[in-house]
Design a protein around this motif. Structure first.
Motif, PDB file in Angstrom:
ATOM      1  N   CYS A   1     -10.999  46.909  -7.286  1.00  0.00           N
ATOM      2  CA  CYS A   1     -10.259  45.434  -6.788  1.00  0.00           C
ATOM      3  C   CYS A   1      -9.616  44.922  -7.899  1.00  0.00           C
ATOM      4  CB  CYS A   1     -11.572  44.838  -6.330  1.00  0.00           C
ATOM      5  SG  CYS A   1     -11.386  43.108  -5.814  1.00  0.00           S
ATOM      6  N   ASP A   2      -8.528  44.339  -7.570  1.00  0.00           N
ATOM      7  CA  ASP A   2      -7.734  43.647  -8.679  1.00  0.00           C
ATOM      8  C   ASP A   2      -7.556  42.160  -8.469  1.00  0.00           C
ATOM      9  OD1 ASP A   2      -6.707  45.787 -10.034  1.00  0.00           O
ATOM     10  OD2 ASP A   2      -5.336  46.322  -8.193  1.00  0.00           O
TER      11      ASP A   2
ATOM     12  N   GLN B   1       4.789  49.746   4.131  1.00  0.00           N
ATOM     13  CA  GLN B   1       4.402  48.790   4.921  1.00  0.00           C
ATOM     14  C   GLN B   1       3.203  49.118   5.772  1.00  0.00           C
ATOM     15  OE1 GLN B   1       5.238  45.240   4.515  1.00  0.00           O
ATOM     16  NE2 GLN B   1       6.318  46.194   2.753  1.00  0.00           N
ATOM     17  N   SER B   2       2.189  48.358   5.850  1.00  0.00           N
ATOM     18  CA  SER B   2       0.831  48.767   6.666  1.00  0.00           C
ATOM     19  C   SER B   2       1.324  47.916   7.862  1.00  0.00           C
ATOM     20  CB  SER B   2      -0.432  48.070   6.024  1.00  0.00           C
ATOM     21  OG  SER B   2      -1.417  48.217   6.800  1.00  0.00           O
ATOM     22  N   VAL B   3       1.628  48.705   8.964  1.00  0.00           N
ATOM     23  CA  VAL B   3       1.916  48.017  10.160  1.00  0.00           C
ATOM     24  C   VAL B   3       0.772  48.530  11.342  1.00  0.00           C
ATOM     25  CG1 VAL B   3       4.164  48.264   9.751  1.00  0.00           C
ATOM     26  CG2 VAL B   3       3.367  50.051  10.897  1.00  0.00           C
ATOM     27  N   LYS B   4       0.919  47.812  12.482  1.00  0.00           N
ATOM     28  CA  LYS B   4      -0.132  47.930  13.524  1.00  0.00           C
ATOM     29  C   LYS B   4       0.053  49.245  13.951  1.00  0.00           C
ATOM     30  CE  LYS B   4      -1.726  45.778  17.946  1.00  0.00           C
ATOM     31  NZ  LYS B   4      -1.531  44.636  18.777  1.00  0.00           N
ATOM     32  N   GLY B   5      -1.171  50.120  14.240  1.00  0.00           N
ATOM     33  CA  GLY B   5      -1.257  51.359  14.591  1.00  0.00           C
ATOM     34  C   GLY B   5      -0.864  52.428  13.643  1.00  0.00           C
ATOM     35  N   ASP B   6      -0.607  51.979  12.200  1.00  0.00           N
ATOM     36  CA  ASP B   6      -0.538  52.745  11.181  1.00  0.00           C
ATOM     37  C   ASP B   6      -0.908  52.379   9.953  1.00  0.00           C
ATOM     38  OD1 ASP B   6       0.431  55.494  10.401  1.00  0.00           O
ATOM     39  OD2 ASP B   6       2.471  54.937  10.408  1.00  0.00           O
ATOM     40  N   ARG B   7      -2.089  51.713   9.926  1.00  0.00           N
ATOM     41  CA  ARG B   7      -2.366  50.994   8.731  1.00  0.00           C
ATOM     42  C   ARG B   7      -2.507  51.628   7.564  1.00  0.00           C
ATOM     43  NH1 ARG B   7      -1.253  45.555   9.925  1.00  0.00           N
ATOM     44  NH2 ARG B   7      -2.254  45.041  11.912  1.00  0.00           N
ATOM     45  N   ARG B   8      -2.705  51.061   6.084  1.00  0.00           N
ATOM     46  CA  ARG B   8      -2.675  51.681   5.017  1.00  0.00           C
ATOM     47  C   ARG B   8      -3.918  51.089   4.105  1.00  0.00           C
ATOM     48  NH1 ARG B   8       1.642  54.911   3.208  1.00  0.00           N
ATOM     49  NH2 ARG B   8       3.515  54.968   4.957  1.00  0.00           N
ATOM     50  N   GLY B   9      -4.348  51.928   3.498  1.00  0.00           N
ATOM     51  CA  GLY B   9      -5.349  51.498   2.247  1.00  0.00           C
ATOM     52  C   GLY B   9      -4.883  51.046   0.801  1.00  0.00           C
ATOM     53  N   LEU B  10      -5.567  50.822  -0.024  1.00  0.00           N
ATOM     54  CA  LEU B  10      -5.077  50.656  -1.367  1.00  0.00           C
ATOM     55  C   LEU B  10      -6.076  51.075  -2.486  1.00  0.00           C
ATOM     56  CD1 LEU B  10      -2.535  49.479  -2.581  1.00  0.00           C
ATOM     57  CD2 LEU B  10      -3.890  47.317  -2.729  1.00  0.00           C
ATOM     58  N   PHE B  11      -5.393  51.753  -3.428  1.00  0.00           N
ATOM     59  CA  PHE B  11      -6.011  52.204  -4.546  1.00  0.00           C
ATOM     60  C   PHE B  11      -5.653  51.017  -5.754  1.00  0.00           C
ATOM     61  CE2 PHE B  11      -6.349  56.062  -2.419  1.00  0.00           C
ATOM     62  CZ  PHE B  11      -7.477  56.966  -3.192  1.00  0.00           C
ATOM     63  N   CYS B  12      -6.641  50.607  -6.229  1.00  0.00           N
ATOM     64  CA  CYS B  12      -6.577  49.606  -7.427  1.00  0.00           C
ATOM     65  C   CYS B  12      -5.411  49.835  -8.536  1.00  0.00           C
ATOM     66  CB  CYS B  12      -7.816  49.211  -8.188  1.00  0.00           C
ATOM     67  SG  CYS B  12      -8.588  50.113  -9.283  1.00  0.00           S
ATOM     68  N   ARG B  13      -4.896  48.937  -9.251  1.00  0.00           N
ATOM     69  CA  ARG B  13      -3.790  49.259 -10.228  1.00  0.00           C
ATOM     70  C   ARG B  13      -4.492  50.469 -11.347  1.00  0.00           C
ATOM     71  NH1 ARG B  13      -2.987  44.886  -7.755  1.00  0.00           N
ATOM     72  NH2 ARG B  13      -0.963  44.019  -7.495  1.00  0.00           N
ATOM     73  N   ALA B  14      -5.572  50.288 -11.725  1.00  0.00           N
ATOM     74  CA  ALA B  14      -5.997  51.092 -12.712  1.00  0.00           C
ATOM     75  C   ALA B  14      -6.413  52.611 -12.557  1.00  0.00           C
ATOM     76  CB  ALA B  14      -7.520  50.692 -13.165  1.00  0.00           C
ATOM     77  N   SER B  15      -6.065  52.869 -11.041  1.00  0.00           N
ATOM     78  CA  SER B  15      -6.119  54.225 -10.414  1.00  0.00           C
ATOM     79  C   SER B  15      -4.515  54.625 -10.186  1.00  0.00           C
ATOM     80  CB  SER B  15      -6.864  54.379  -9.527  1.00  0.00           C
ATOM     81  OG  SER B  15      -7.071  55.738  -8.785  1.00  0.00           O
ATOM     82  N   TRP B  16      -3.605  54.033 -10.420  1.00  0.00           N
ATOM     83  CA  TRP B  16      -2.268  54.288 -10.213  1.00  0.00           C
ATOM     84  C   TRP B  16      -1.760  55.378 -11.161  1.00  0.00           C
ATOM     85  CZ3 TRP B  16       0.799  49.082  -9.140  1.00  0.00           C
ATOM     86  CH2 TRP B  16       0.327  48.716  -8.170  1.00  0.00           C
ATOM     87  N   GLY B  17      -0.862  56.281 -10.832  1.00  0.00           N
ATOM     88  CA  GLY B  17      -0.615  57.665 -11.512  1.00  0.00           C
ATOM     89  C   GLY B  17      -1.552  58.469 -12.204  1.00  0.00           C
ATOM     90  N   GLN B  18      -1.274  59.211 -13.222  1.00  0.00           N
ATOM     91  CA  GLN B  18      -2.199  60.066 -13.804  1.00  0.00           C
ATOM     92  C   GLN B  18      -3.659  59.335 -14.234  1.00  0.00           C
ATOM     93  OE1 GLN B  18      -0.476  62.613 -16.674  1.00  0.00           O
ATOM     94  NE2 GLN B  18      -2.299  63.705 -17.376  1.00  0.00           N
ATOM     95  N   ASP B  19      -4.698  60.148 -13.969  1.00  0.00           N
ATOM     96  CA  ASP B  19      -5.889  59.615 -14.449  1.00  0.00           C
ATOM     97  C   ASP B  19      -5.732  59.119 -16.051  1.00  0.00           C
ATOM     98  OD1 ASP B  19      -8.430  59.248 -15.532  1.00  0.00           O
ATOM     99  OD2 ASP B  19      -9.276  60.929 -14.335  1.00  0.00           O
TER     100      ASP B  19
ATOM    101  N   TYR C   1      -4.036  44.090 -18.025  1.00  0.00           N
ATOM    102  CA  TYR C   1      -3.335  45.519 -17.407  1.00  0.00           C
ATOM    103  C   TYR C   1      -3.320  46.260 -18.451  1.00  0.00           C
ATOM    104  CZ  TYR C   1      -2.375  42.577 -13.173  1.00  0.00           C
ATOM    105  OH  TYR C   1      -2.479  41.895 -12.076  1.00  0.00           O
ATOM    106  N   VAL C   2      -4.424  46.745 -19.163  1.00  0.00           N
ATOM    107  CA  VAL C   2      -4.366  47.842 -20.361  1.00  0.00           C
ATOM    108  C   VAL C   2      -5.557  48.658 -20.072  1.00  0.00           C
ATOM    109  CG1 VAL C   2      -3.129  46.489 -21.926  1.00  0.00           C
ATOM    110  CG2 VAL C   2      -5.582  46.120 -21.733  1.00  0.00           C
ATOM    111  N   TYR C   3      -5.417  50.022 -20.438  1.00  0.00           N
ATOM    112  CA  TYR C   3      -6.483  51.072 -20.716  1.00  0.00           C
ATOM    113  C   TYR C   3      -7.029  50.961 -22.013  1.00  0.00           C
ATOM    114  CZ  TYR C   3      -4.808  52.845 -16.131  1.00  0.00           C
ATOM    115  OH  TYR C   3      -4.265  52.998 -15.079  1.00  0.00           O
TER     116      TYR C   3
END
Length: 383
Positions: free
Chosen positions: A240-241, A86-104, A166-168
């Protein structure tokens, strides 16, 4: 040698090495694509990351004179992040798009294409081929569409029946005269959800993208992000997804198939503040295997600063002041100054003013002035 039998055997083998879809396209000139690419150039819609001339990108036999067919492959990747932090106040998080999940994915698809090439070399004397994934001259999507893997949706992504968009994709130009497969019929119909949902209006119309406005492109640039896009980037660190997540064709497509693409939640949805001070070595060790690391840490750090501004996270003030004063990169110094103004902590005013007196870079000074103006819009904060 029976080419039809070889094709059937190859398809069976491809499934055994983890290729989810495979199809054959003819190496004929991609006439429609050529016209579209020229229009893209004329309108200034290209990203600048494209490789090769229009002719090289649309005439496979310019790349492999012996070309008789093109093998197109697709591997599905996950669409859902399990156990997302969870992204919570004071400890916010960013996000990588799905095409960058896991191994290249470039490495994974090249591995599959290499195995496929080794198999065909044993079966077909005088085998000639050239493989490419994403960074080659050919359009992976155009090849896959011609090969019957799927159809191109209005979001400009290739959409498959089994896995959605969702395909490479990757392909191999060969001298084997495989018979081509039939294209898939476009089934977007009257649906225009993706075009309407695009945060920056980058989808000019169904199937036409202005890459210069696309957030997926903008997050990969290394300079100052244009002002008009800073309010819509949100907490996106890479890619961006939106045009995929809103697509009805992607509904209930999870694609938890390949272990290589299973995401580490802490990597694909990382805490923002630690990214501001991460070293080159730490960045490479943590994110180096992800496709989203290919431009280095600078764009990711800039985007992390913008995300903190998006959240108005004043717990990051000290970190941003440090970057504004000490970071050797003008883009980071200037973006930090702007973010301080956007967050609106009253202490930031004096910090920006003091830093401005010592700043020599004109672009950074301009960003500092923007930050000051943002603070001055709320005079009560400066009392």
């Amino acid at each position: 040698m029976d080419i039809h039998e070889l094709k059937a055997d190859m398809i069976e083998y491809s499934q055994s090495i983890g290729i989810d879809k495979i199809g054959i396209a003819s190496p004929d000139v991609f006439t429609e694509l050529k016209e579209r690419l020229r229009a893209q150039q004329e309108n200034g819609y290209q990203s600048g990351f494209e490789k090769g001339t229009v002719d090289e990108r649309t005439q496979p036999q310019n790349l492999v004179p012996e070309a008789k067919s093109i093998i197109s492959i697709a591997l599905a990747y996950p669409s859902k992040l399990q156990d997302a932090p969870q992204s919570v106040k004071g400890d916010r998080r960013g996000l990588f798009c799905r095409a960058s999940w896991g191994q290249d994915y470039h490495d994974v698809l090249r591995d599959r294409l290499n195995k496929l090439a080794e198999y065909l070399e044993e079966k077909y004397p005088g085998f000639v081929f050239r493989s490419m994934v994403d960074t080659g001259e050919l359009s992976d999507r155009a090849v896959a569409e011609r090969a019957g893997i799927g159809f191109t949706g209005k979001n400009t992504n290739l959409i498959t029946e089994e896995f959605g968009s969702y395909v490479y994709l990757g392909e191999m130009i060969t001298n084997i005269p495989f018979s081509p497969d039939d294209p898939v019929e476009d089934s977007c119909g009257d649906c225009n959800i993706c075009v309407d949902a695009c945060p920056t209006g980058a989808l000019i119309q169904g199937g036409q993208l202005n890459a210069q406005k696309c957030i997926a492109f903008l997050t990969q640039t290394k300079g100052f992000l244009p002002d008009e896009y800073r309010g819509v980037i949100g907490n996106r660190l890479y890619g961006c997804d939106t045009c995929q997540t809103v697509c009805p064709k992607n509904k209930r497509k999870r694609n938890l198939i390949h272990e290589e693409f299973q995401p580490d939640p802490e990597k694909v949805k990382p805490k923002l503040k630690p990214l501001l001070s991460i070293s080159n070595r730490e960045f490479k060790e943590t994110y180096g295997e992800m496709a989203g690391s290919w431009r280095g840490k600078k764009p990711i750090q800039r985007n992390a600063i913008l995300a903190l501004a998006h959240f108005k996270d004043d717990s990051a003030n000290d970190d941003l002041v440090r970057l504004m004063k000490e970071d050797p990169r003008p883009v980071i110094r200037g973006t930090a100054a702007w973010a301080l103004g956007k967050i609106g902590n009253p202490d930031a005013y004096d910090s920006i003013m003091l830093a401005k007196q010592k700043e020599n870079d004109a672009e950074v000074i301009a960003e500092m002035e923007k930050g000051i103006k943002l603070l001055e819009k709320e005079p009560k904060q400066l009392s």
